[in-house]
Design a protein around this motif. Structure first.
Motif, PDB file in Angstrom:
ATOM      1  N   UNK A   1     -12.613  -0.106  -1.792  1.00 48.32           N
ATOM      2  CA  UNK A   1     -11.396  -0.315  -1.017  1.00 48.32           C
ATOM      3  C   UNK A   1     -10.213   0.154  -1.855  1.00 48.32           C
ATOM      4  N   UNK A   2      -9.111   0.504  -1.208  1.00 48.93           N
ATOM      5  CA  UNK A   2      -8.011   1.078  -1.971  1.00 48.93           C
ATOM      6  C   UNK A   2      -6.673   0.410  -1.684  1.00 48.93           C
ATOM      7  N   UNK A   3      -5.875   0.324  -2.744  1.00 46.51           N
ATOM      8  CA  UNK A   3      -4.491  -0.128  -2.667  1.00 46.51           C
ATOM      9  C   UNK A   3      -3.595   1.109  -2.740  1.00 46.51           C
ATOM     10  N   UNK A   4      -2.516   1.123  -1.954  1.00 49.65           N
ATOM     11  CA  UNK A   4      -1.656   2.299  -1.881  1.00 49.65           C
ATOM     12  C   UNK A   4      -0.391   2.110  -2.724  1.00 49.65           C
ATOM     13  N   UNK A   5      -0.250   2.958  -3.733  1.00 52.33           N
ATOM     14  CA  UNK A   5       0.971   2.964  -4.537  1.00 52.33           C
ATOM     15  C   UNK A   5       2.044   3.683  -3.715  1.00 52.33           C
ATOM     16  N   UNK A   6       3.158   3.018  -3.398  1.00 45.50           N
ATOM     17  CA  UNK A   6       4.141   3.586  -2.466  1.00 45.50           C
ATOM     18  C   UNK A   6       4.672   4.945  -2.899  1.00 45.50           C
ATOM     19  N   UNK A   7       4.790   5.825  -1.925  1.00 44.23           N
ATOM     20  CA  UNK A   7       5.330   7.160  -2.186  1.00 44.23           C
ATOM     21  C   UNK A   7       6.750   7.085  -2.710  1.00 44.23           C
ATOM     22  N   UNK A   8       7.500   6.115  -2.227  1.00 45.20           N
ATOM     23  CA  UNK A   8       8.889   5.975  -2.663  1.00 45.20           C
ATOM     24  C   UNK A   8       8.993   5.752  -4.163  1.00 45.20           C
ATOM     25  N   UNK A   9       7.961   5.133  -4.759  1.00 50.90           N
ATOM     26  CA  UNK A   9       7.990   4.887  -6.199  1.00 50.90           C
ATOM     27  C   UNK A   9       7.585   6.121  -6.995  1.00 50.90           C
TER      28      UNK A   9
ATOM     29  N   UNK B   1     -14.610  -6.726  -8.726  1.00 47.42           N
ATOM     30  CA  UNK B   1     -13.556  -6.707  -9.736  1.00 47.42           C
ATOM     31  C   UNK B   1     -13.178  -5.327 -10.225  1.00 47.42           C
ATOM     32  N   UNK B   2     -13.443  -4.279  -9.393  1.00 47.82           N
ATOM     33  CA  UNK B   2     -13.163  -2.895  -9.793  1.00 47.82           C
ATOM     34  C   UNK B   2     -12.263  -2.261  -8.736  1.00 47.82           C
ATOM     35  N   UNK B   3     -10.938  -2.415  -8.860  1.00 46.82           N
ATOM     36  CA  UNK B   3     -10.024  -1.877  -7.845  1.00 46.82           C
ATOM     37  C   UNK B   3      -9.807  -0.371  -7.983  1.00 46.82           C
ATOM     38  N   UNK B   4      -9.470   0.248  -6.857  1.00 45.71           N
ATOM     39  CA  UNK B   4      -9.099   1.660  -6.801  1.00 45.71           C
ATOM     40  C   UNK B   4      -7.708   1.755  -6.185  1.00 45.71           C
ATOM     41  N   UNK B   5      -6.884   2.641  -6.719  1.00 48.48           N
ATOM     42  CA  UNK B   5      -5.529   2.828  -6.198  1.00 48.48           C
ATOM     43  C   UNK B   5      -5.363   4.253  -5.682  1.00 48.48           C
ATOM     44  N   UNK B   6      -4.454   4.392  -4.736  1.00 50.45           N
ATOM     45  CA  UNK B   6      -4.217   5.682  -4.084  1.00 50.45           C
ATOM     46  C   UNK B   6      -2.736   6.004  -4.171  1.00 50.45           C
ATOM     47  N   UNK B   7      -2.419   7.191  -4.674  1.00 51.07           N
ATOM     48  CA  UNK B   7      -1.030   7.617  -4.737  1.00 51.07           C
ATOM     49  C   UNK B   7      -0.622   8.082  -3.340  1.00 51.07           C
ATOM     50  N   UNK B   8       0.027   7.194  -2.614  1.00 48.23           N
ATOM     51  CA  UNK B   8       0.363   7.403  -1.208  1.00 48.23           C
ATOM     52  C   UNK B   8       1.129   8.704  -0.985  1.00 48.23           C
ATOM     53  N   UNK B   9       0.761   9.428   0.078  1.00 52.06           N
ATOM     54  CA  UNK B   9       1.478  10.665   0.382  1.00 52.06           C
ATOM     55  C   UNK B   9       2.009  10.698   1.807  1.00 52.06           C
ATOM     56  N   UNK B  10       1.777   9.621   2.565  1.00 57.02           N
ATOM     57  CA  UNK B  10       2.358   9.530   3.903  1.00 57.02           C
ATOM     58  C   UNK B  10       3.722   8.855   3.813  1.00 57.02           C
ATOM     59  N   UNK B  11       4.562   9.154   4.775  1.00 57.69           N
ATOM     60  CA  UNK B  11       5.914   8.592   4.768  1.00 57.69           C
ATOM     61  C   UNK B  11       5.930   7.128   5.197  1.00 57.69           C
TER      62      UNK B  11
END
Length: 376
Positions: A157-165, A247-257
Motif C-alpha cells: 500500500x502507498x502513502x502519497x507525498x504531496x506534490x505541493x511539497x 511494518x514496511x511502508x511505501x511512499x509515492x511522490x505524488x504527481x497529480x494536482x
C-alpha cells in the motif's frame, strides 16, 4: 506439466529492484522524481551493506534522449544501477498505438535481473531506509512477517507525498524528515485483496515466480488493469500479503494536482486496457520480455541474460497431477473473482461464492499437503 526454464546462468544477487520509465517529462518534473527515487534506493542499499547482494535495474523504454545521461545520480546510484536501454524503434514496435507499454518495459527488465527476488517499484516509489532493510533481512531469512517468500507475493500500500511539497525538488534528507513528521496526514491507498483494484507502490516476489507466470500480460499495452490481471493470476496459486501490514511502508511522490482524484484519465487521457478476467496463468510466449530483440545498452557485466530454473518437485506422473490441481484452484478463483466483480451475480450467488472460496482454499491446502508428502 510444471514450467521448467533452462538454467544457463544462476542468479548472482539476492534482490533486483526494477524501475522503468521514459525521458518524456511524464506529468512534470519526472527526471527529478526518478533521480530521487533511484538515489534513495542506492543510498539504502549502501547504508545497509548490500552493494554486493542487490542491484537496481532501470528499463529505459524508448527514450529519444537516453535517461542515463539525463538523470542526476549520486555515485552510489551510478554504481548500483544497470540501465537496459530499448531504442525508440523497438519500443514503438511493441507500443503499437499506445504511447508507452509498461508491460513490455517491466518484463524486459525482469527477464534480465540477476537477483533471486524482484522488487518492482514505480519510477516515483520512495522507500525509507527501514523498509529496504526489512526486505533484505526477510530475503536472507526466507520469511517476512512469518510469511514464506517462496509461497507469498508481497504488495505495498502507498502513502502519497504531496506534490505541493516536493515540487521544489527538496533534498533526500529533507524528504526523509518531511515523511517522518507528516506521514499521518498523507493521502493513502490501502490495498484490498478481496476487491483488488491495483494502485500498489511496490511488488515483491521470487524471480522464479515471475518466470513461471511470464510476468505482465504483454497484450495489455494501455493504461490500467495489467497489475490487477497479474494479481488475479498469482493469487490463484500464491498467498498475498501487504508490506505495510508487516511494518514496511511505501511512499509515492505524488504527481497529480488533486489529492482526492489521482486519475490519469483526467490529467493525461489515455486508452484504457479492457477489464477482462484472465483465463491463462502464463499468457505470454517463450520470447516474453523482448528475449530476441537487440538492445541499445545493457550495462550489466553478465555475458548472458539470467535464466531461472523452476525445479521439478515430483516425478512426471505426479507433476501432471500437481498441475491439474493447480488448474482447478485457478479456475475456482477466477469464477469467484468474476462473481465478486459483477453486481448482477453477487446477491443471488452469495452462498455459491462462499462455497467456491471454501473449495478453493481446500484445494490449495490439499496441494500443500500433497507436496509435503511427495518431498519426504
Amino acid at each position: 506439466m510444471p514450467v521448467e526454464i533452462p538454467a544457463e546462468a544462476r542468479p548472482r544477487k539476492l534482490l533486483s529492484i526494477i524501475v522503468h520509465g521514459k525521458n518524456d517529462a511524464y506529468m512534470g518534473n519526472f527526471l527529478w522524481r526518478l533521480s530521487s527515487c533511484l538515489n534513495k534506493h542506492a543510498r539504502n542499499l549502501a547504508e545497509i551493506g548490500a552493494r554486493d547482494s542487490a542491484e537496481i535495474v532501470l528499463a529505459d523504454w524508448g527514450s529519444e534522449v537516453p535517461l542515463a545521461g539525463a538523470l542526476t545520480l549520486e555515485k552510489a546510484a551510478q554504481e548500483l544501477t544497470r540501465v537496459i536501454q530499448v531504442s525508440p524503434a523497438v519500443a514503438a514496435k511493441y507500443n503499437r498505438d499506445s504511447p508507452y507499454s509498461s508491460a513490455h518495459a517491466i518484463n524486459t527488465a525482469a527477464r534480465r535481473v540477476q537477483g533471486q527476488f524482484i522488487l518492482l517499484c514505480d519510477s516515483d516509489s520512495y522507500l525509507p531506509l527501514a523498509s529496504t532493510a526489512q526486505i533484505l533481512d526477510g530475503i536472507r531469512n526466507g520469511r517476512i512477517g512469518g510469511r514464506s517468500l517462496e509461497e507469498t507475493i508481497f504488495l505495498g500500500s502507498r502513502f502519497h507525498v504531496p506534490k505541493a511539497f516536493h515540487a521544489q525538488a527538496p533534498s533526500l534528507e529533507t524528504l526523509d524528515a518531511y515523511i517522518q513528521e507528516n506521514q499521518r496526514t498523507f493521502a493513502h491507498d490501502k490495498l484490498n485483496f478481496r476487491f483488488f483494484g491495483g494502485a500498489q507502490g511496490s511488488f515483491l516476489c521470487a524471480t522464479r515466480i515471475w518466470h513461471e507466470c511470464t510476468g505482465i500480460d504483454e497484450k495489455l499495452i494501455y493504461v490500467g488493469w495489467c497489475d490487477i490481471d497479474l494479481f488475479i493470476r498469482l493469487a490463484s496459486t500464491y498467498r498475498c500479503a501487504d508490506l505495510e501490514d508487516l511494518g514496511i511502508p511505501t511512499f509515492h511522490l505524488e504527481h497529480f494536482h488533486g489529492a482526492e482524484d489521482r486519475s490519469s484519465r483526467r490529467e493525461i487521457p489515455r486508452k484504457i486496457n479492457e477489464n477482462v478476467v484472465p483465463h491463462c496463468y502464463a499468457p505470454n510466449g517463450a520470447d516474453w520480455g523482448l528475449r530476441d530483440e537487440p538492445l541499445l545498452a545493457d550495462t550489466t557485466n553478465s555475458e548472458a541474460e539470467t535464466r531461472f530454473e523452476i525445479p521439478p518437485r515430483s516425478t512426471p506422473a505426479d507433476g501432471q497431477i500437481y498441475y491439474d490441481l493447480q488448474k482447478i484452484a485457478r479456475h475456482l478463483y477466477w469464477v469467484w473473482i468474476l462473481i465478486e466483480r459483477d453486481p448482477t451475480y453477487r446477491d443471488p450467488l452469495t452462498a455459491t461464492t462462499a462455497r467456491l472460496r471454501q473449495i478453493q482454499e481446500r484445494v490449495r491446502d490439499r496441494l500443500e499437503d500433497w507436496l509435503s508428502y511427495r518431498q519426504r
